[in-house]
Each structure stands twice: as structure tokens, then as C-alpha cells.
Write a protein that holds these residues in place. Structure first.
Motif, PDB file in Angstrom:
ATOM      1  N   GLN A  78       0.803  -1.211   0.000  1.00 37.56           N
ATOM      2  CA  GLN A  78       0.000   0.000   0.000  1.00 37.56           C
ATOM      3  C   GLN A  78       0.848   1.279   0.000  1.00 37.56           C
ATOM      4  O   GLN A  78       0.295   2.375   0.019  1.00 37.56           O
ATOM      5  N   ARG A  79       2.172   1.128  -0.008  1.00 35.80           N
ATOM      6  CA  ARG A  79       3.005   2.326   0.078  1.00 35.80           C
ATOM      7  C   ARG A  79       2.816   3.282  -1.101  1.00 35.80           C
ATOM      8  O   ARG A  79       2.774   4.507  -0.896  1.00 35.80           O
ATOM      9  N   PRO A  80       2.690   2.812  -2.352  1.00 37.94           N
ATOM     10  CA  PRO A  80       2.446   3.776  -3.441  1.00 37.94           C
ATOM     11  C   PRO A  80       1.160   4.571  -3.253  1.00 37.94           C
ATOM     12  O   PRO A  80       1.133   5.794  -3.477  1.00 37.94           O
ATOM     13  N   ALA A  81       0.081   3.899  -2.834  1.00 38.44           N
ATOM     14  CA  ALA A  81      -1.191   4.604  -2.607  1.00 38.44           C
ATOM     15  C   ALA A  81      -1.063   5.591  -1.453  1.00 38.44           C
ATOM     16  O   ALA A  81      -1.588   6.711  -1.508  1.00 38.44           O
ATOM     17  N   PHE A  82      -0.346   5.183  -0.392  1.00 37.46           N
ATOM     18  CA  PHE A  82      -0.134   6.092   0.735  1.00 37.46           C
ATOM     19  C   PHE A  82       0.672   7.318   0.305  1.00 37.46           C
ATOM     20  O   PHE A  82       0.319   8.448   0.642  1.00 37.46           O
ATOM     21  N   THR A  83       1.746   7.097  -0.434  1.00 37.56           N
ATOM     22  CA  THR A  83       2.604   8.204  -0.845  1.00 37.56           C
ATOM     23  C   THR A  83       1.833   9.213  -1.691  1.00 37.56           C
ATOM     24  O   THR A  83       1.956  10.429  -1.511  1.00 37.56           O
ATOM     25  N   GLN A  84       1.014   8.736  -2.613  1.00 43.01           N
ATOM     26  CA  GLN A  84       0.230   9.638  -3.448  1.00 43.01           C
ATOM     27  C   GLN A  84      -0.721  10.472  -2.598  1.00 43.01           C
ATOM     28  O   GLN A  84      -0.827  11.696  -2.761  1.00 43.01           O
ATOM     29  N   ARG A  85      -1.420   9.790  -1.688  1.00 41.89           N
ATOM     30  CA  ARG A  85      -2.367  10.502  -0.824  1.00 41.89           C
ATOM     31  C   ARG A  85      -1.626  11.476   0.092  1.00 41.89           C
ATOM     32  O   ARG A  85      -2.054  12.627   0.282  1.00 41.89           O
ATOM     33  N   VAL A 109      -2.012  15.567   0.633  1.00 40.38           N
ATOM     34  CA  VAL A 109      -2.280  16.177   1.933  1.00 40.38           C
ATOM     35  C   VAL A 109      -1.236  17.241   2.262  1.00 40.38           C
ATOM     36  O   VAL A 109      -1.561  18.360   2.681  1.00 40.38           O
ATOM     37  N   ALA A 110       0.042  16.909   2.069  1.00 35.00           N
ATOM     38  CA  ALA A 110       1.109  17.869   2.351  1.00 35.00           C
ATOM     39  C   ALA A 110       0.998  19.098   1.451  1.00 35.00           C
ATOM     40  O   ALA A 110       1.226  20.234   1.897  1.00 35.00           O
ATOM     41  N   GLY A 111       0.644  18.901   0.185  1.00 34.43           N
ATOM     42  CA  GLY A 111       0.538  20.014  -0.743  1.00 34.43           C
ATOM     43  C   GLY A 111      -0.610  20.950  -0.433  1.00 34.43           C
ATOM     44  O   GLY A 111      -0.553  22.145  -0.751  1.00 34.43           O
ATOM     45  N   ARG A 112      -1.654  20.434   0.197  1.00 35.64           N
ATOM     46  CA  ARG A 112      -2.828  21.251   0.504  1.00 35.64           C
ATOM     47  C   ARG A 112      -2.739  21.924   1.875  1.00 35.64           C
ATOM     48  O   ARG A 112      -3.631  22.692   2.237  1.00 35.64           O
ATOM     49  N   TRP A 113      -1.705  21.625   2.641  1.00 36.85           N
ATOM     50  CA  TRP A 113      -1.587  22.189   3.981  1.00 36.85           C
ATOM     51  C   TRP A 113      -1.213  23.665   3.884  1.00 36.85           C
ATOM     52  O   TRP A 113      -0.113  24.020   3.489  1.00 36.85           O
ATOM     53  N   GLY A 145      -6.895  14.519   0.913  1.00 37.71           N
ATOM     54  CA  GLY A 145      -6.521  14.379  -0.480  1.00 37.71           C
ATOM     55  C   GLY A 145      -7.591  13.755  -1.339  1.00 37.71           C
ATOM     56  O   GLY A 145      -7.418  13.617  -2.536  1.00 37.71           O
ATOM     57  N   GLY A 146      -8.734  13.372  -0.770  1.00 39.12           N
ATOM     58  CA  GLY A 146      -9.803  12.753  -1.540  1.00 39.12           C
ATOM     59  C   GLY A 146     -10.976  12.485  -0.634  1.00 39.12           C
ATOM     60  O   GLY A 146     -10.918  12.700   0.570  1.00 39.12           O
ATOM     61  N   PRO A 147     -12.101  11.993  -1.169  1.00 36.67           N
ATOM     62  CA  PRO A 147     -13.290  11.777  -0.349  1.00 36.67           C
ATOM     63  C   PRO A 147     -13.107  10.705   0.711  1.00 36.67           C
ATOM     64  O   PRO A 147     -13.713  10.769   1.760  1.00 36.67           O
ATOM     65  N   GLN A 148     -12.308   9.707   0.444  1.00 37.39           N
ATOM     66  CA  GLN A 148     -12.044   8.670   1.434  1.00 37.39           C
ATOM     67  C   GLN A 148     -10.710   8.012   1.100  1.00 37.39           C
ATOM     68  O   GLN A 148     -10.188   8.128  -0.005  1.00 37.39           O
ATOM     69  N   LEU A 149     -10.160   7.337   2.108  1.00 35.77           N
ATOM     70  CA  LEU A 149      -8.880   6.672   1.898  1.00 35.77           C
ATOM     71  C   LEU A 149      -9.046   5.460   0.989  1.00 35.77           C
ATOM     72  O   LEU A 149     -10.072   4.766   1.050  1.00 35.77           O
ATOM     73  N   PRO A 150      -8.049   5.171   0.161  1.00 34.06           N
ATOM     74  CA  PRO A 150      -8.088   3.925  -0.610  1.00 34.06           C
ATOM     75  C   PRO A 150      -8.179   2.726   0.322  1.00 34.06           C
ATOM     76  O   PRO A 150      -7.674   2.761   1.456  1.00 34.06           O
ATOM     77  N   ASP A 151      -8.849   1.679  -0.125  1.00 35.01           N
ATOM     78  CA  ASP A 151      -9.001   0.491   0.713  1.00 35.01           C
ATOM     79  C   ASP A 151      -7.635  -0.073   1.082  1.00 35.01           C
ATOM     80  O   ASP A 151      -6.733  -0.162   0.247  1.00 35.01           O
ATOM     81  N   GLY A 152      -7.481  -0.426   2.337  1.00 38.36           N
ATOM     82  CA  GLY A 152      -6.214  -0.942   2.840  1.00 38.36           C
ATOM     83  C   GLY A 152      -5.378   0.103   3.549  1.00 38.36           C
ATOM     84  O   GLY A 152      -4.393  -0.242   4.212  1.00 38.36           O
ATOM     85  N   LEU A 153      -5.739   1.381   3.448  1.00 34.50           N
ATOM     86  CA  LEU A 153      -5.087   2.445   4.205  1.00 34.50           C
ATOM     87  C   LEU A 153      -6.002   2.886   5.335  1.00 34.50           C
ATOM     88  O   LEU A 153      -7.228   2.922   5.182  1.00 34.50           O
ATOM     89  N   VAL A 154      -5.411   3.232   6.486  1.00 34.81           N
ATOM     90  CA  VAL A 154      -6.188   3.692   7.630  1.00 34.81           C
ATOM     91  C   VAL A 154      -5.593   4.988   8.153  1.00 34.81           C
ATOM     92  O   VAL A 154      -4.402   5.271   7.988  1.00 34.81           O
ATOM     93  N   ALA A 155      -6.439   5.776   8.808  1.00 36.20           N
ATOM     94  CA  ALA A 155      -6.062   7.104   9.287  1.00 36.20           C
ATOM     95  C   ALA A 155      -5.437   7.027  10.675  1.00 36.20           C
ATOM     96  O   ALA A 155      -5.677   6.096  11.447  1.00 36.20           O
ATOM     97  N   ALA A 156      -4.655   8.066  10.984  1.00 39.58           N
ATOM     98  CA  ALA A 156      -4.121   8.238  12.332  1.00 39.58           C
ATOM     99  C   ALA A 156      -5.145   8.994  13.169  1.00 39.58           C
ATOM    100  O   ALA A 156      -5.803   9.921  12.694  1.00 39.58           O
ATOM    101  N   ASP A 201      -2.578  13.897   9.606  1.00 45.19           N
ATOM    102  CA  ASP A 201      -3.228  12.615   9.349  1.00 45.19           C
ATOM    103  C   ASP A 201      -3.456  12.447   7.863  1.00 45.19           C
ATOM    104  O   ASP A 201      -3.984  13.352   7.205  1.00 45.19           O
ATOM    105  N   VAL A 202      -3.083  11.311   7.312  1.00 46.64           N
ATOM    106  CA  VAL A 202      -3.246  11.066   5.892  1.00 46.64           C
ATOM    107  C   VAL A 202      -4.710  10.975   5.488  1.00 46.64           C
ATOM    108  O   VAL A 202      -5.074  11.181   4.330  1.00 46.64           O
ATOM    109  N   GLY A 203      -5.603  10.691   6.439  1.00 49.68           N
ATOM    110  CA  GLY A 203      -7.023  10.590   6.110  1.00 49.68           C
ATOM    111  C   GLY A 203      -7.698  11.936   6.017  1.00 49.68           C
ATOM    112  O   GLY A 203      -8.259  12.306   4.982  1.00 49.68           O
ATOM    113  N   SER A 204      -7.667  12.712   7.095  1.00 52.44           N
ATOM    114  CA  SER A 204      -8.367  13.991   7.146  1.00 52.44           C
ATOM    115  C   SER A 204      -7.523  15.152   6.654  1.00 52.44           C
ATOM    116  O   SER A 204      -8.070  16.198   6.289  1.00 52.44           O
TER     117      SER A 204
END
Length: 317
Positions: free
Chosen positions: A35-42, A46-50, A222-233, A305-308
């Protein structure tokens, strides 16, 4: 006002983990897709929108609760419940006059802030009285085990309790400081230190007046919801040098989480990946602590948090 316990009543499944940057805990690699590629993209999104406002770097924005313990309080089961619920009784007259402005020394500058009185700080600290039950002392003039409602708006939080319950007894108050995580790093903040008979360290209530306290931005996912297999902090538990301890929320039957992070000069984005259960499972949230090691100490960088996309608050674990 009553202080509520987070996720009270939800079954929590707790497992621990410790990992190097972007790696999972344990010696064997996790089963399932990487899941690292999906996490990195998300995380990049998130970092770019902060985009925090000016107060984030020039004002006072706390990233933890205004009630602080600066050491090991030596909790018993009863006093831990009392602290979490905000059950106090004072044995002194609280000073009602606000002290002169205080000073917060950040690594990048000094800020003068107005302060509240000990009476105002105690009013925020005290969330009411424990319910009537055997095994706790009565209020002055009342028998043990009877009601301890203080004059004013306080009232028992409920009418029954399965175990003995006690309020925390405040016997002194003095103005000092408490270490606090803020948007500009961990600093000492003016606080009223309340001596409590039942605890081995004072209970600190931050003394900065509300008009001088900034709020953390909500963030932008970074999107409406996290890709499946990723979870938020969910929250930070500890920051020590280049080590981060945080909590992620997973499904009750998911596999052990693999902590993931993205480091940037101004932010760190964290989350985790899990292997989802394929069988029947109850819809419960399980909180699981994980750890990661950064390439450099966190310093004044924000943890998102990568989710919110929101900054994580520091909670005592």
C-alpha cells in the motif's frame, strides 16, 4: 459542561508496533498488496494542501488538551476515573484576579499573552461531582458516601456507579508553567498548578486567556475517502527526538497495521496500511498504537493525518 471520555463504550483491541520509516512492525513483511504507493500519493496531496494561517507560525496554537500532567501522577483506578471525568473539590479560596500577562518562549520568538485567574482556570478544570456511591468521602458537612454536590452549578454526573468513586481534592494553587505541544513545537506555557492530595504531581490547567488561543486548521484531505487498505491516524501519543508514537483506527478483524509516513521540511504525514479481513466481522473501531522513526527530529514540523489532512493532537497514552 461535562467532560466525556473518547470512544466510551467502544470495544478497543490494542496491539503495539514499532517500525522504521515506511516499514511495518515484525520481521516478516505484511501479507497482501503493497500500500506504500497509494499512501505516498495521498500523503503528497495532503502535504501540498496544507496551508495554515499566519497564527500557526506567529501565535499560540496548542495541540493538546488544556489540562496537563507534567509527570507520573500515581493514579489508582478511582483517581484515574476522577481525573478523566473532571471530578474535583476545592479546599481553598481561588484567587479571582487575573495575573499580569505571561510569556511563551518559542524557538523562533517570544510571545506575550493575557492570562486568566486561578478561579477561572479551576472553573474550566472542575467538570462536576462524582455520582453518589459507597467508598468516597462526603463533602464538608455531609456524611461519607452521601452527596458531595458543591454550591453552584455542579451536580452528580449520574446516580449510580459500579465502583467506589472519589473527587480529587485541591489544596493549593500557584502560577507556573507546563510543557505543551503547539504549532511551533513543544514549549513551556503559563499554567495554574493545582496541588491535589490524591496525586503525586500537580494538575496543570493552561492559563492563557481564550482570546489569545488559536485553533488548529481543519486540514484538507486528499480525496473523499482513503483507498481500501489504508487507515487514518487518530492522535499522537508521544514524540521523543525522531520517534513518533501514534494511534491508528482499524477494523476489529483487520490484520496488524503497518505504519507509514511521508517526511517533508515543514510537515510529516502519517497513517498505516492493513490487510482487511475477508470473513464476517463486527463493525467496531479498534485503536492500535504504532511507532515510526523519522530521518530527523520532528522539531516544529506539523504531523498530519493522511485521512483527514488535519494536524494530529497529542494525547496522553
Amino acid at each position: 459542561m461535562r467532560r466525556s471520555l473518547a470512544l466510551l463504550g467502544l470495544p478497543l483491541l490494542v496491539l503495539s508496533g514499532c517500525a522504521a520509516p515506511g516499514a511495518g512492525s515484525g520481521s516478516a513483511p505484511p501479507a497482501g498488496p503493497d500500500q506504500r504507493p497509494a499512501f505516498t500519493q495521498r500523503a503528497e496531496e495532503v502535504a501540498g494542501r496544507w496551508r495554515p494561517g499566519p497564527q500557526w507560525r506567529t501565535g499560540y496554537v496548542p495541540l493538546q488538551d488544556a489540562t496537563v500532567l507534567a509527570g507520573d501522577p500515581g493514579f489508582t483506578d478511582e483517581t484515574k476515573v476522577a481525573f478523566a471525568a473532571g471530578w474535583y473539590r476545592d479546599q481553598i479560596r481561588m484567587p479571582a484576579a487575573a495575573p499580569p500577562d505571561g510569556t511563551i518562549r518559542f524557538p523562533d520568538g517570544v510571545l506575550r499573552v493575557p492570562l486568566v485567574s486561578a478561579a477561572d482556570a479551576y472553573a474550566q478544570l472542575d467538570q462536576g461531582d462524582p455520582p453518589t456511591c459507597d467508598g468516597r468521602p462526603g463533602a464538608p458537612g455531609r456524611p461519607a458516601g452521601g452527596p458531595t454536590t458543591e454550591p453552584g452549578p455542579d451536580a452528580p454526573a449520574s446516580t449510580t456507579a459500579p465502583t467506589p468513586c472519589v473527587p480529587l481534592t485541591v489544596t493549593a494553587a500557584r502560577l507556573g508553567t507546563a510543557p505543551v505541544w503547539t504549532s511551533r513545537g513543544r514549549v513551556d506555557v503559563p499554567a495554574w498548578l493545582f496541588t491535589v492530595d490524591e496525586l503525586s504531581v500537580p494538575v496543570a490547567r493552561l492559563a492563557v486567556a481564550p482570546r489569545a488561543v488559536g485553533e488548529a486548521p481543519a486540514g484538507a484531505a486528499g480525496g473523499p475517502q482513503l483507498p481500501d487498505g489504508l487507515v487514518a491516524a487518530q492522535e499522537l501519543r508521544a514524540v521523543a527526538g525522531n520517534r513518533l508514537d501514534y494511534v491508528v483506527g482499524v477494523g476489529a478483524c483487520d490484520g496488524a497495521p503497518t505504519p507509514l509516513l511521508l517526511e517533508r521540511p515543514d510537515v510529516v504525514v502519517v497513517g498505516a496500511s492493513v490487510v482487511r479481513s475477508t470473513g464476517i466481522c463486527t463493525a467496531q473501531l479498534a485503536l492500535k498504537p504504532v511507532s515510526v522513526t523519522l530521518a530527523a527530529p520532528l522539531g516544529a514540523r506539523t504531523v498530519l493525518d493522511v485521512g483527514s489532512g488535519a494536524p494530529l493532537m497529542v494525547r496522553a497514552g
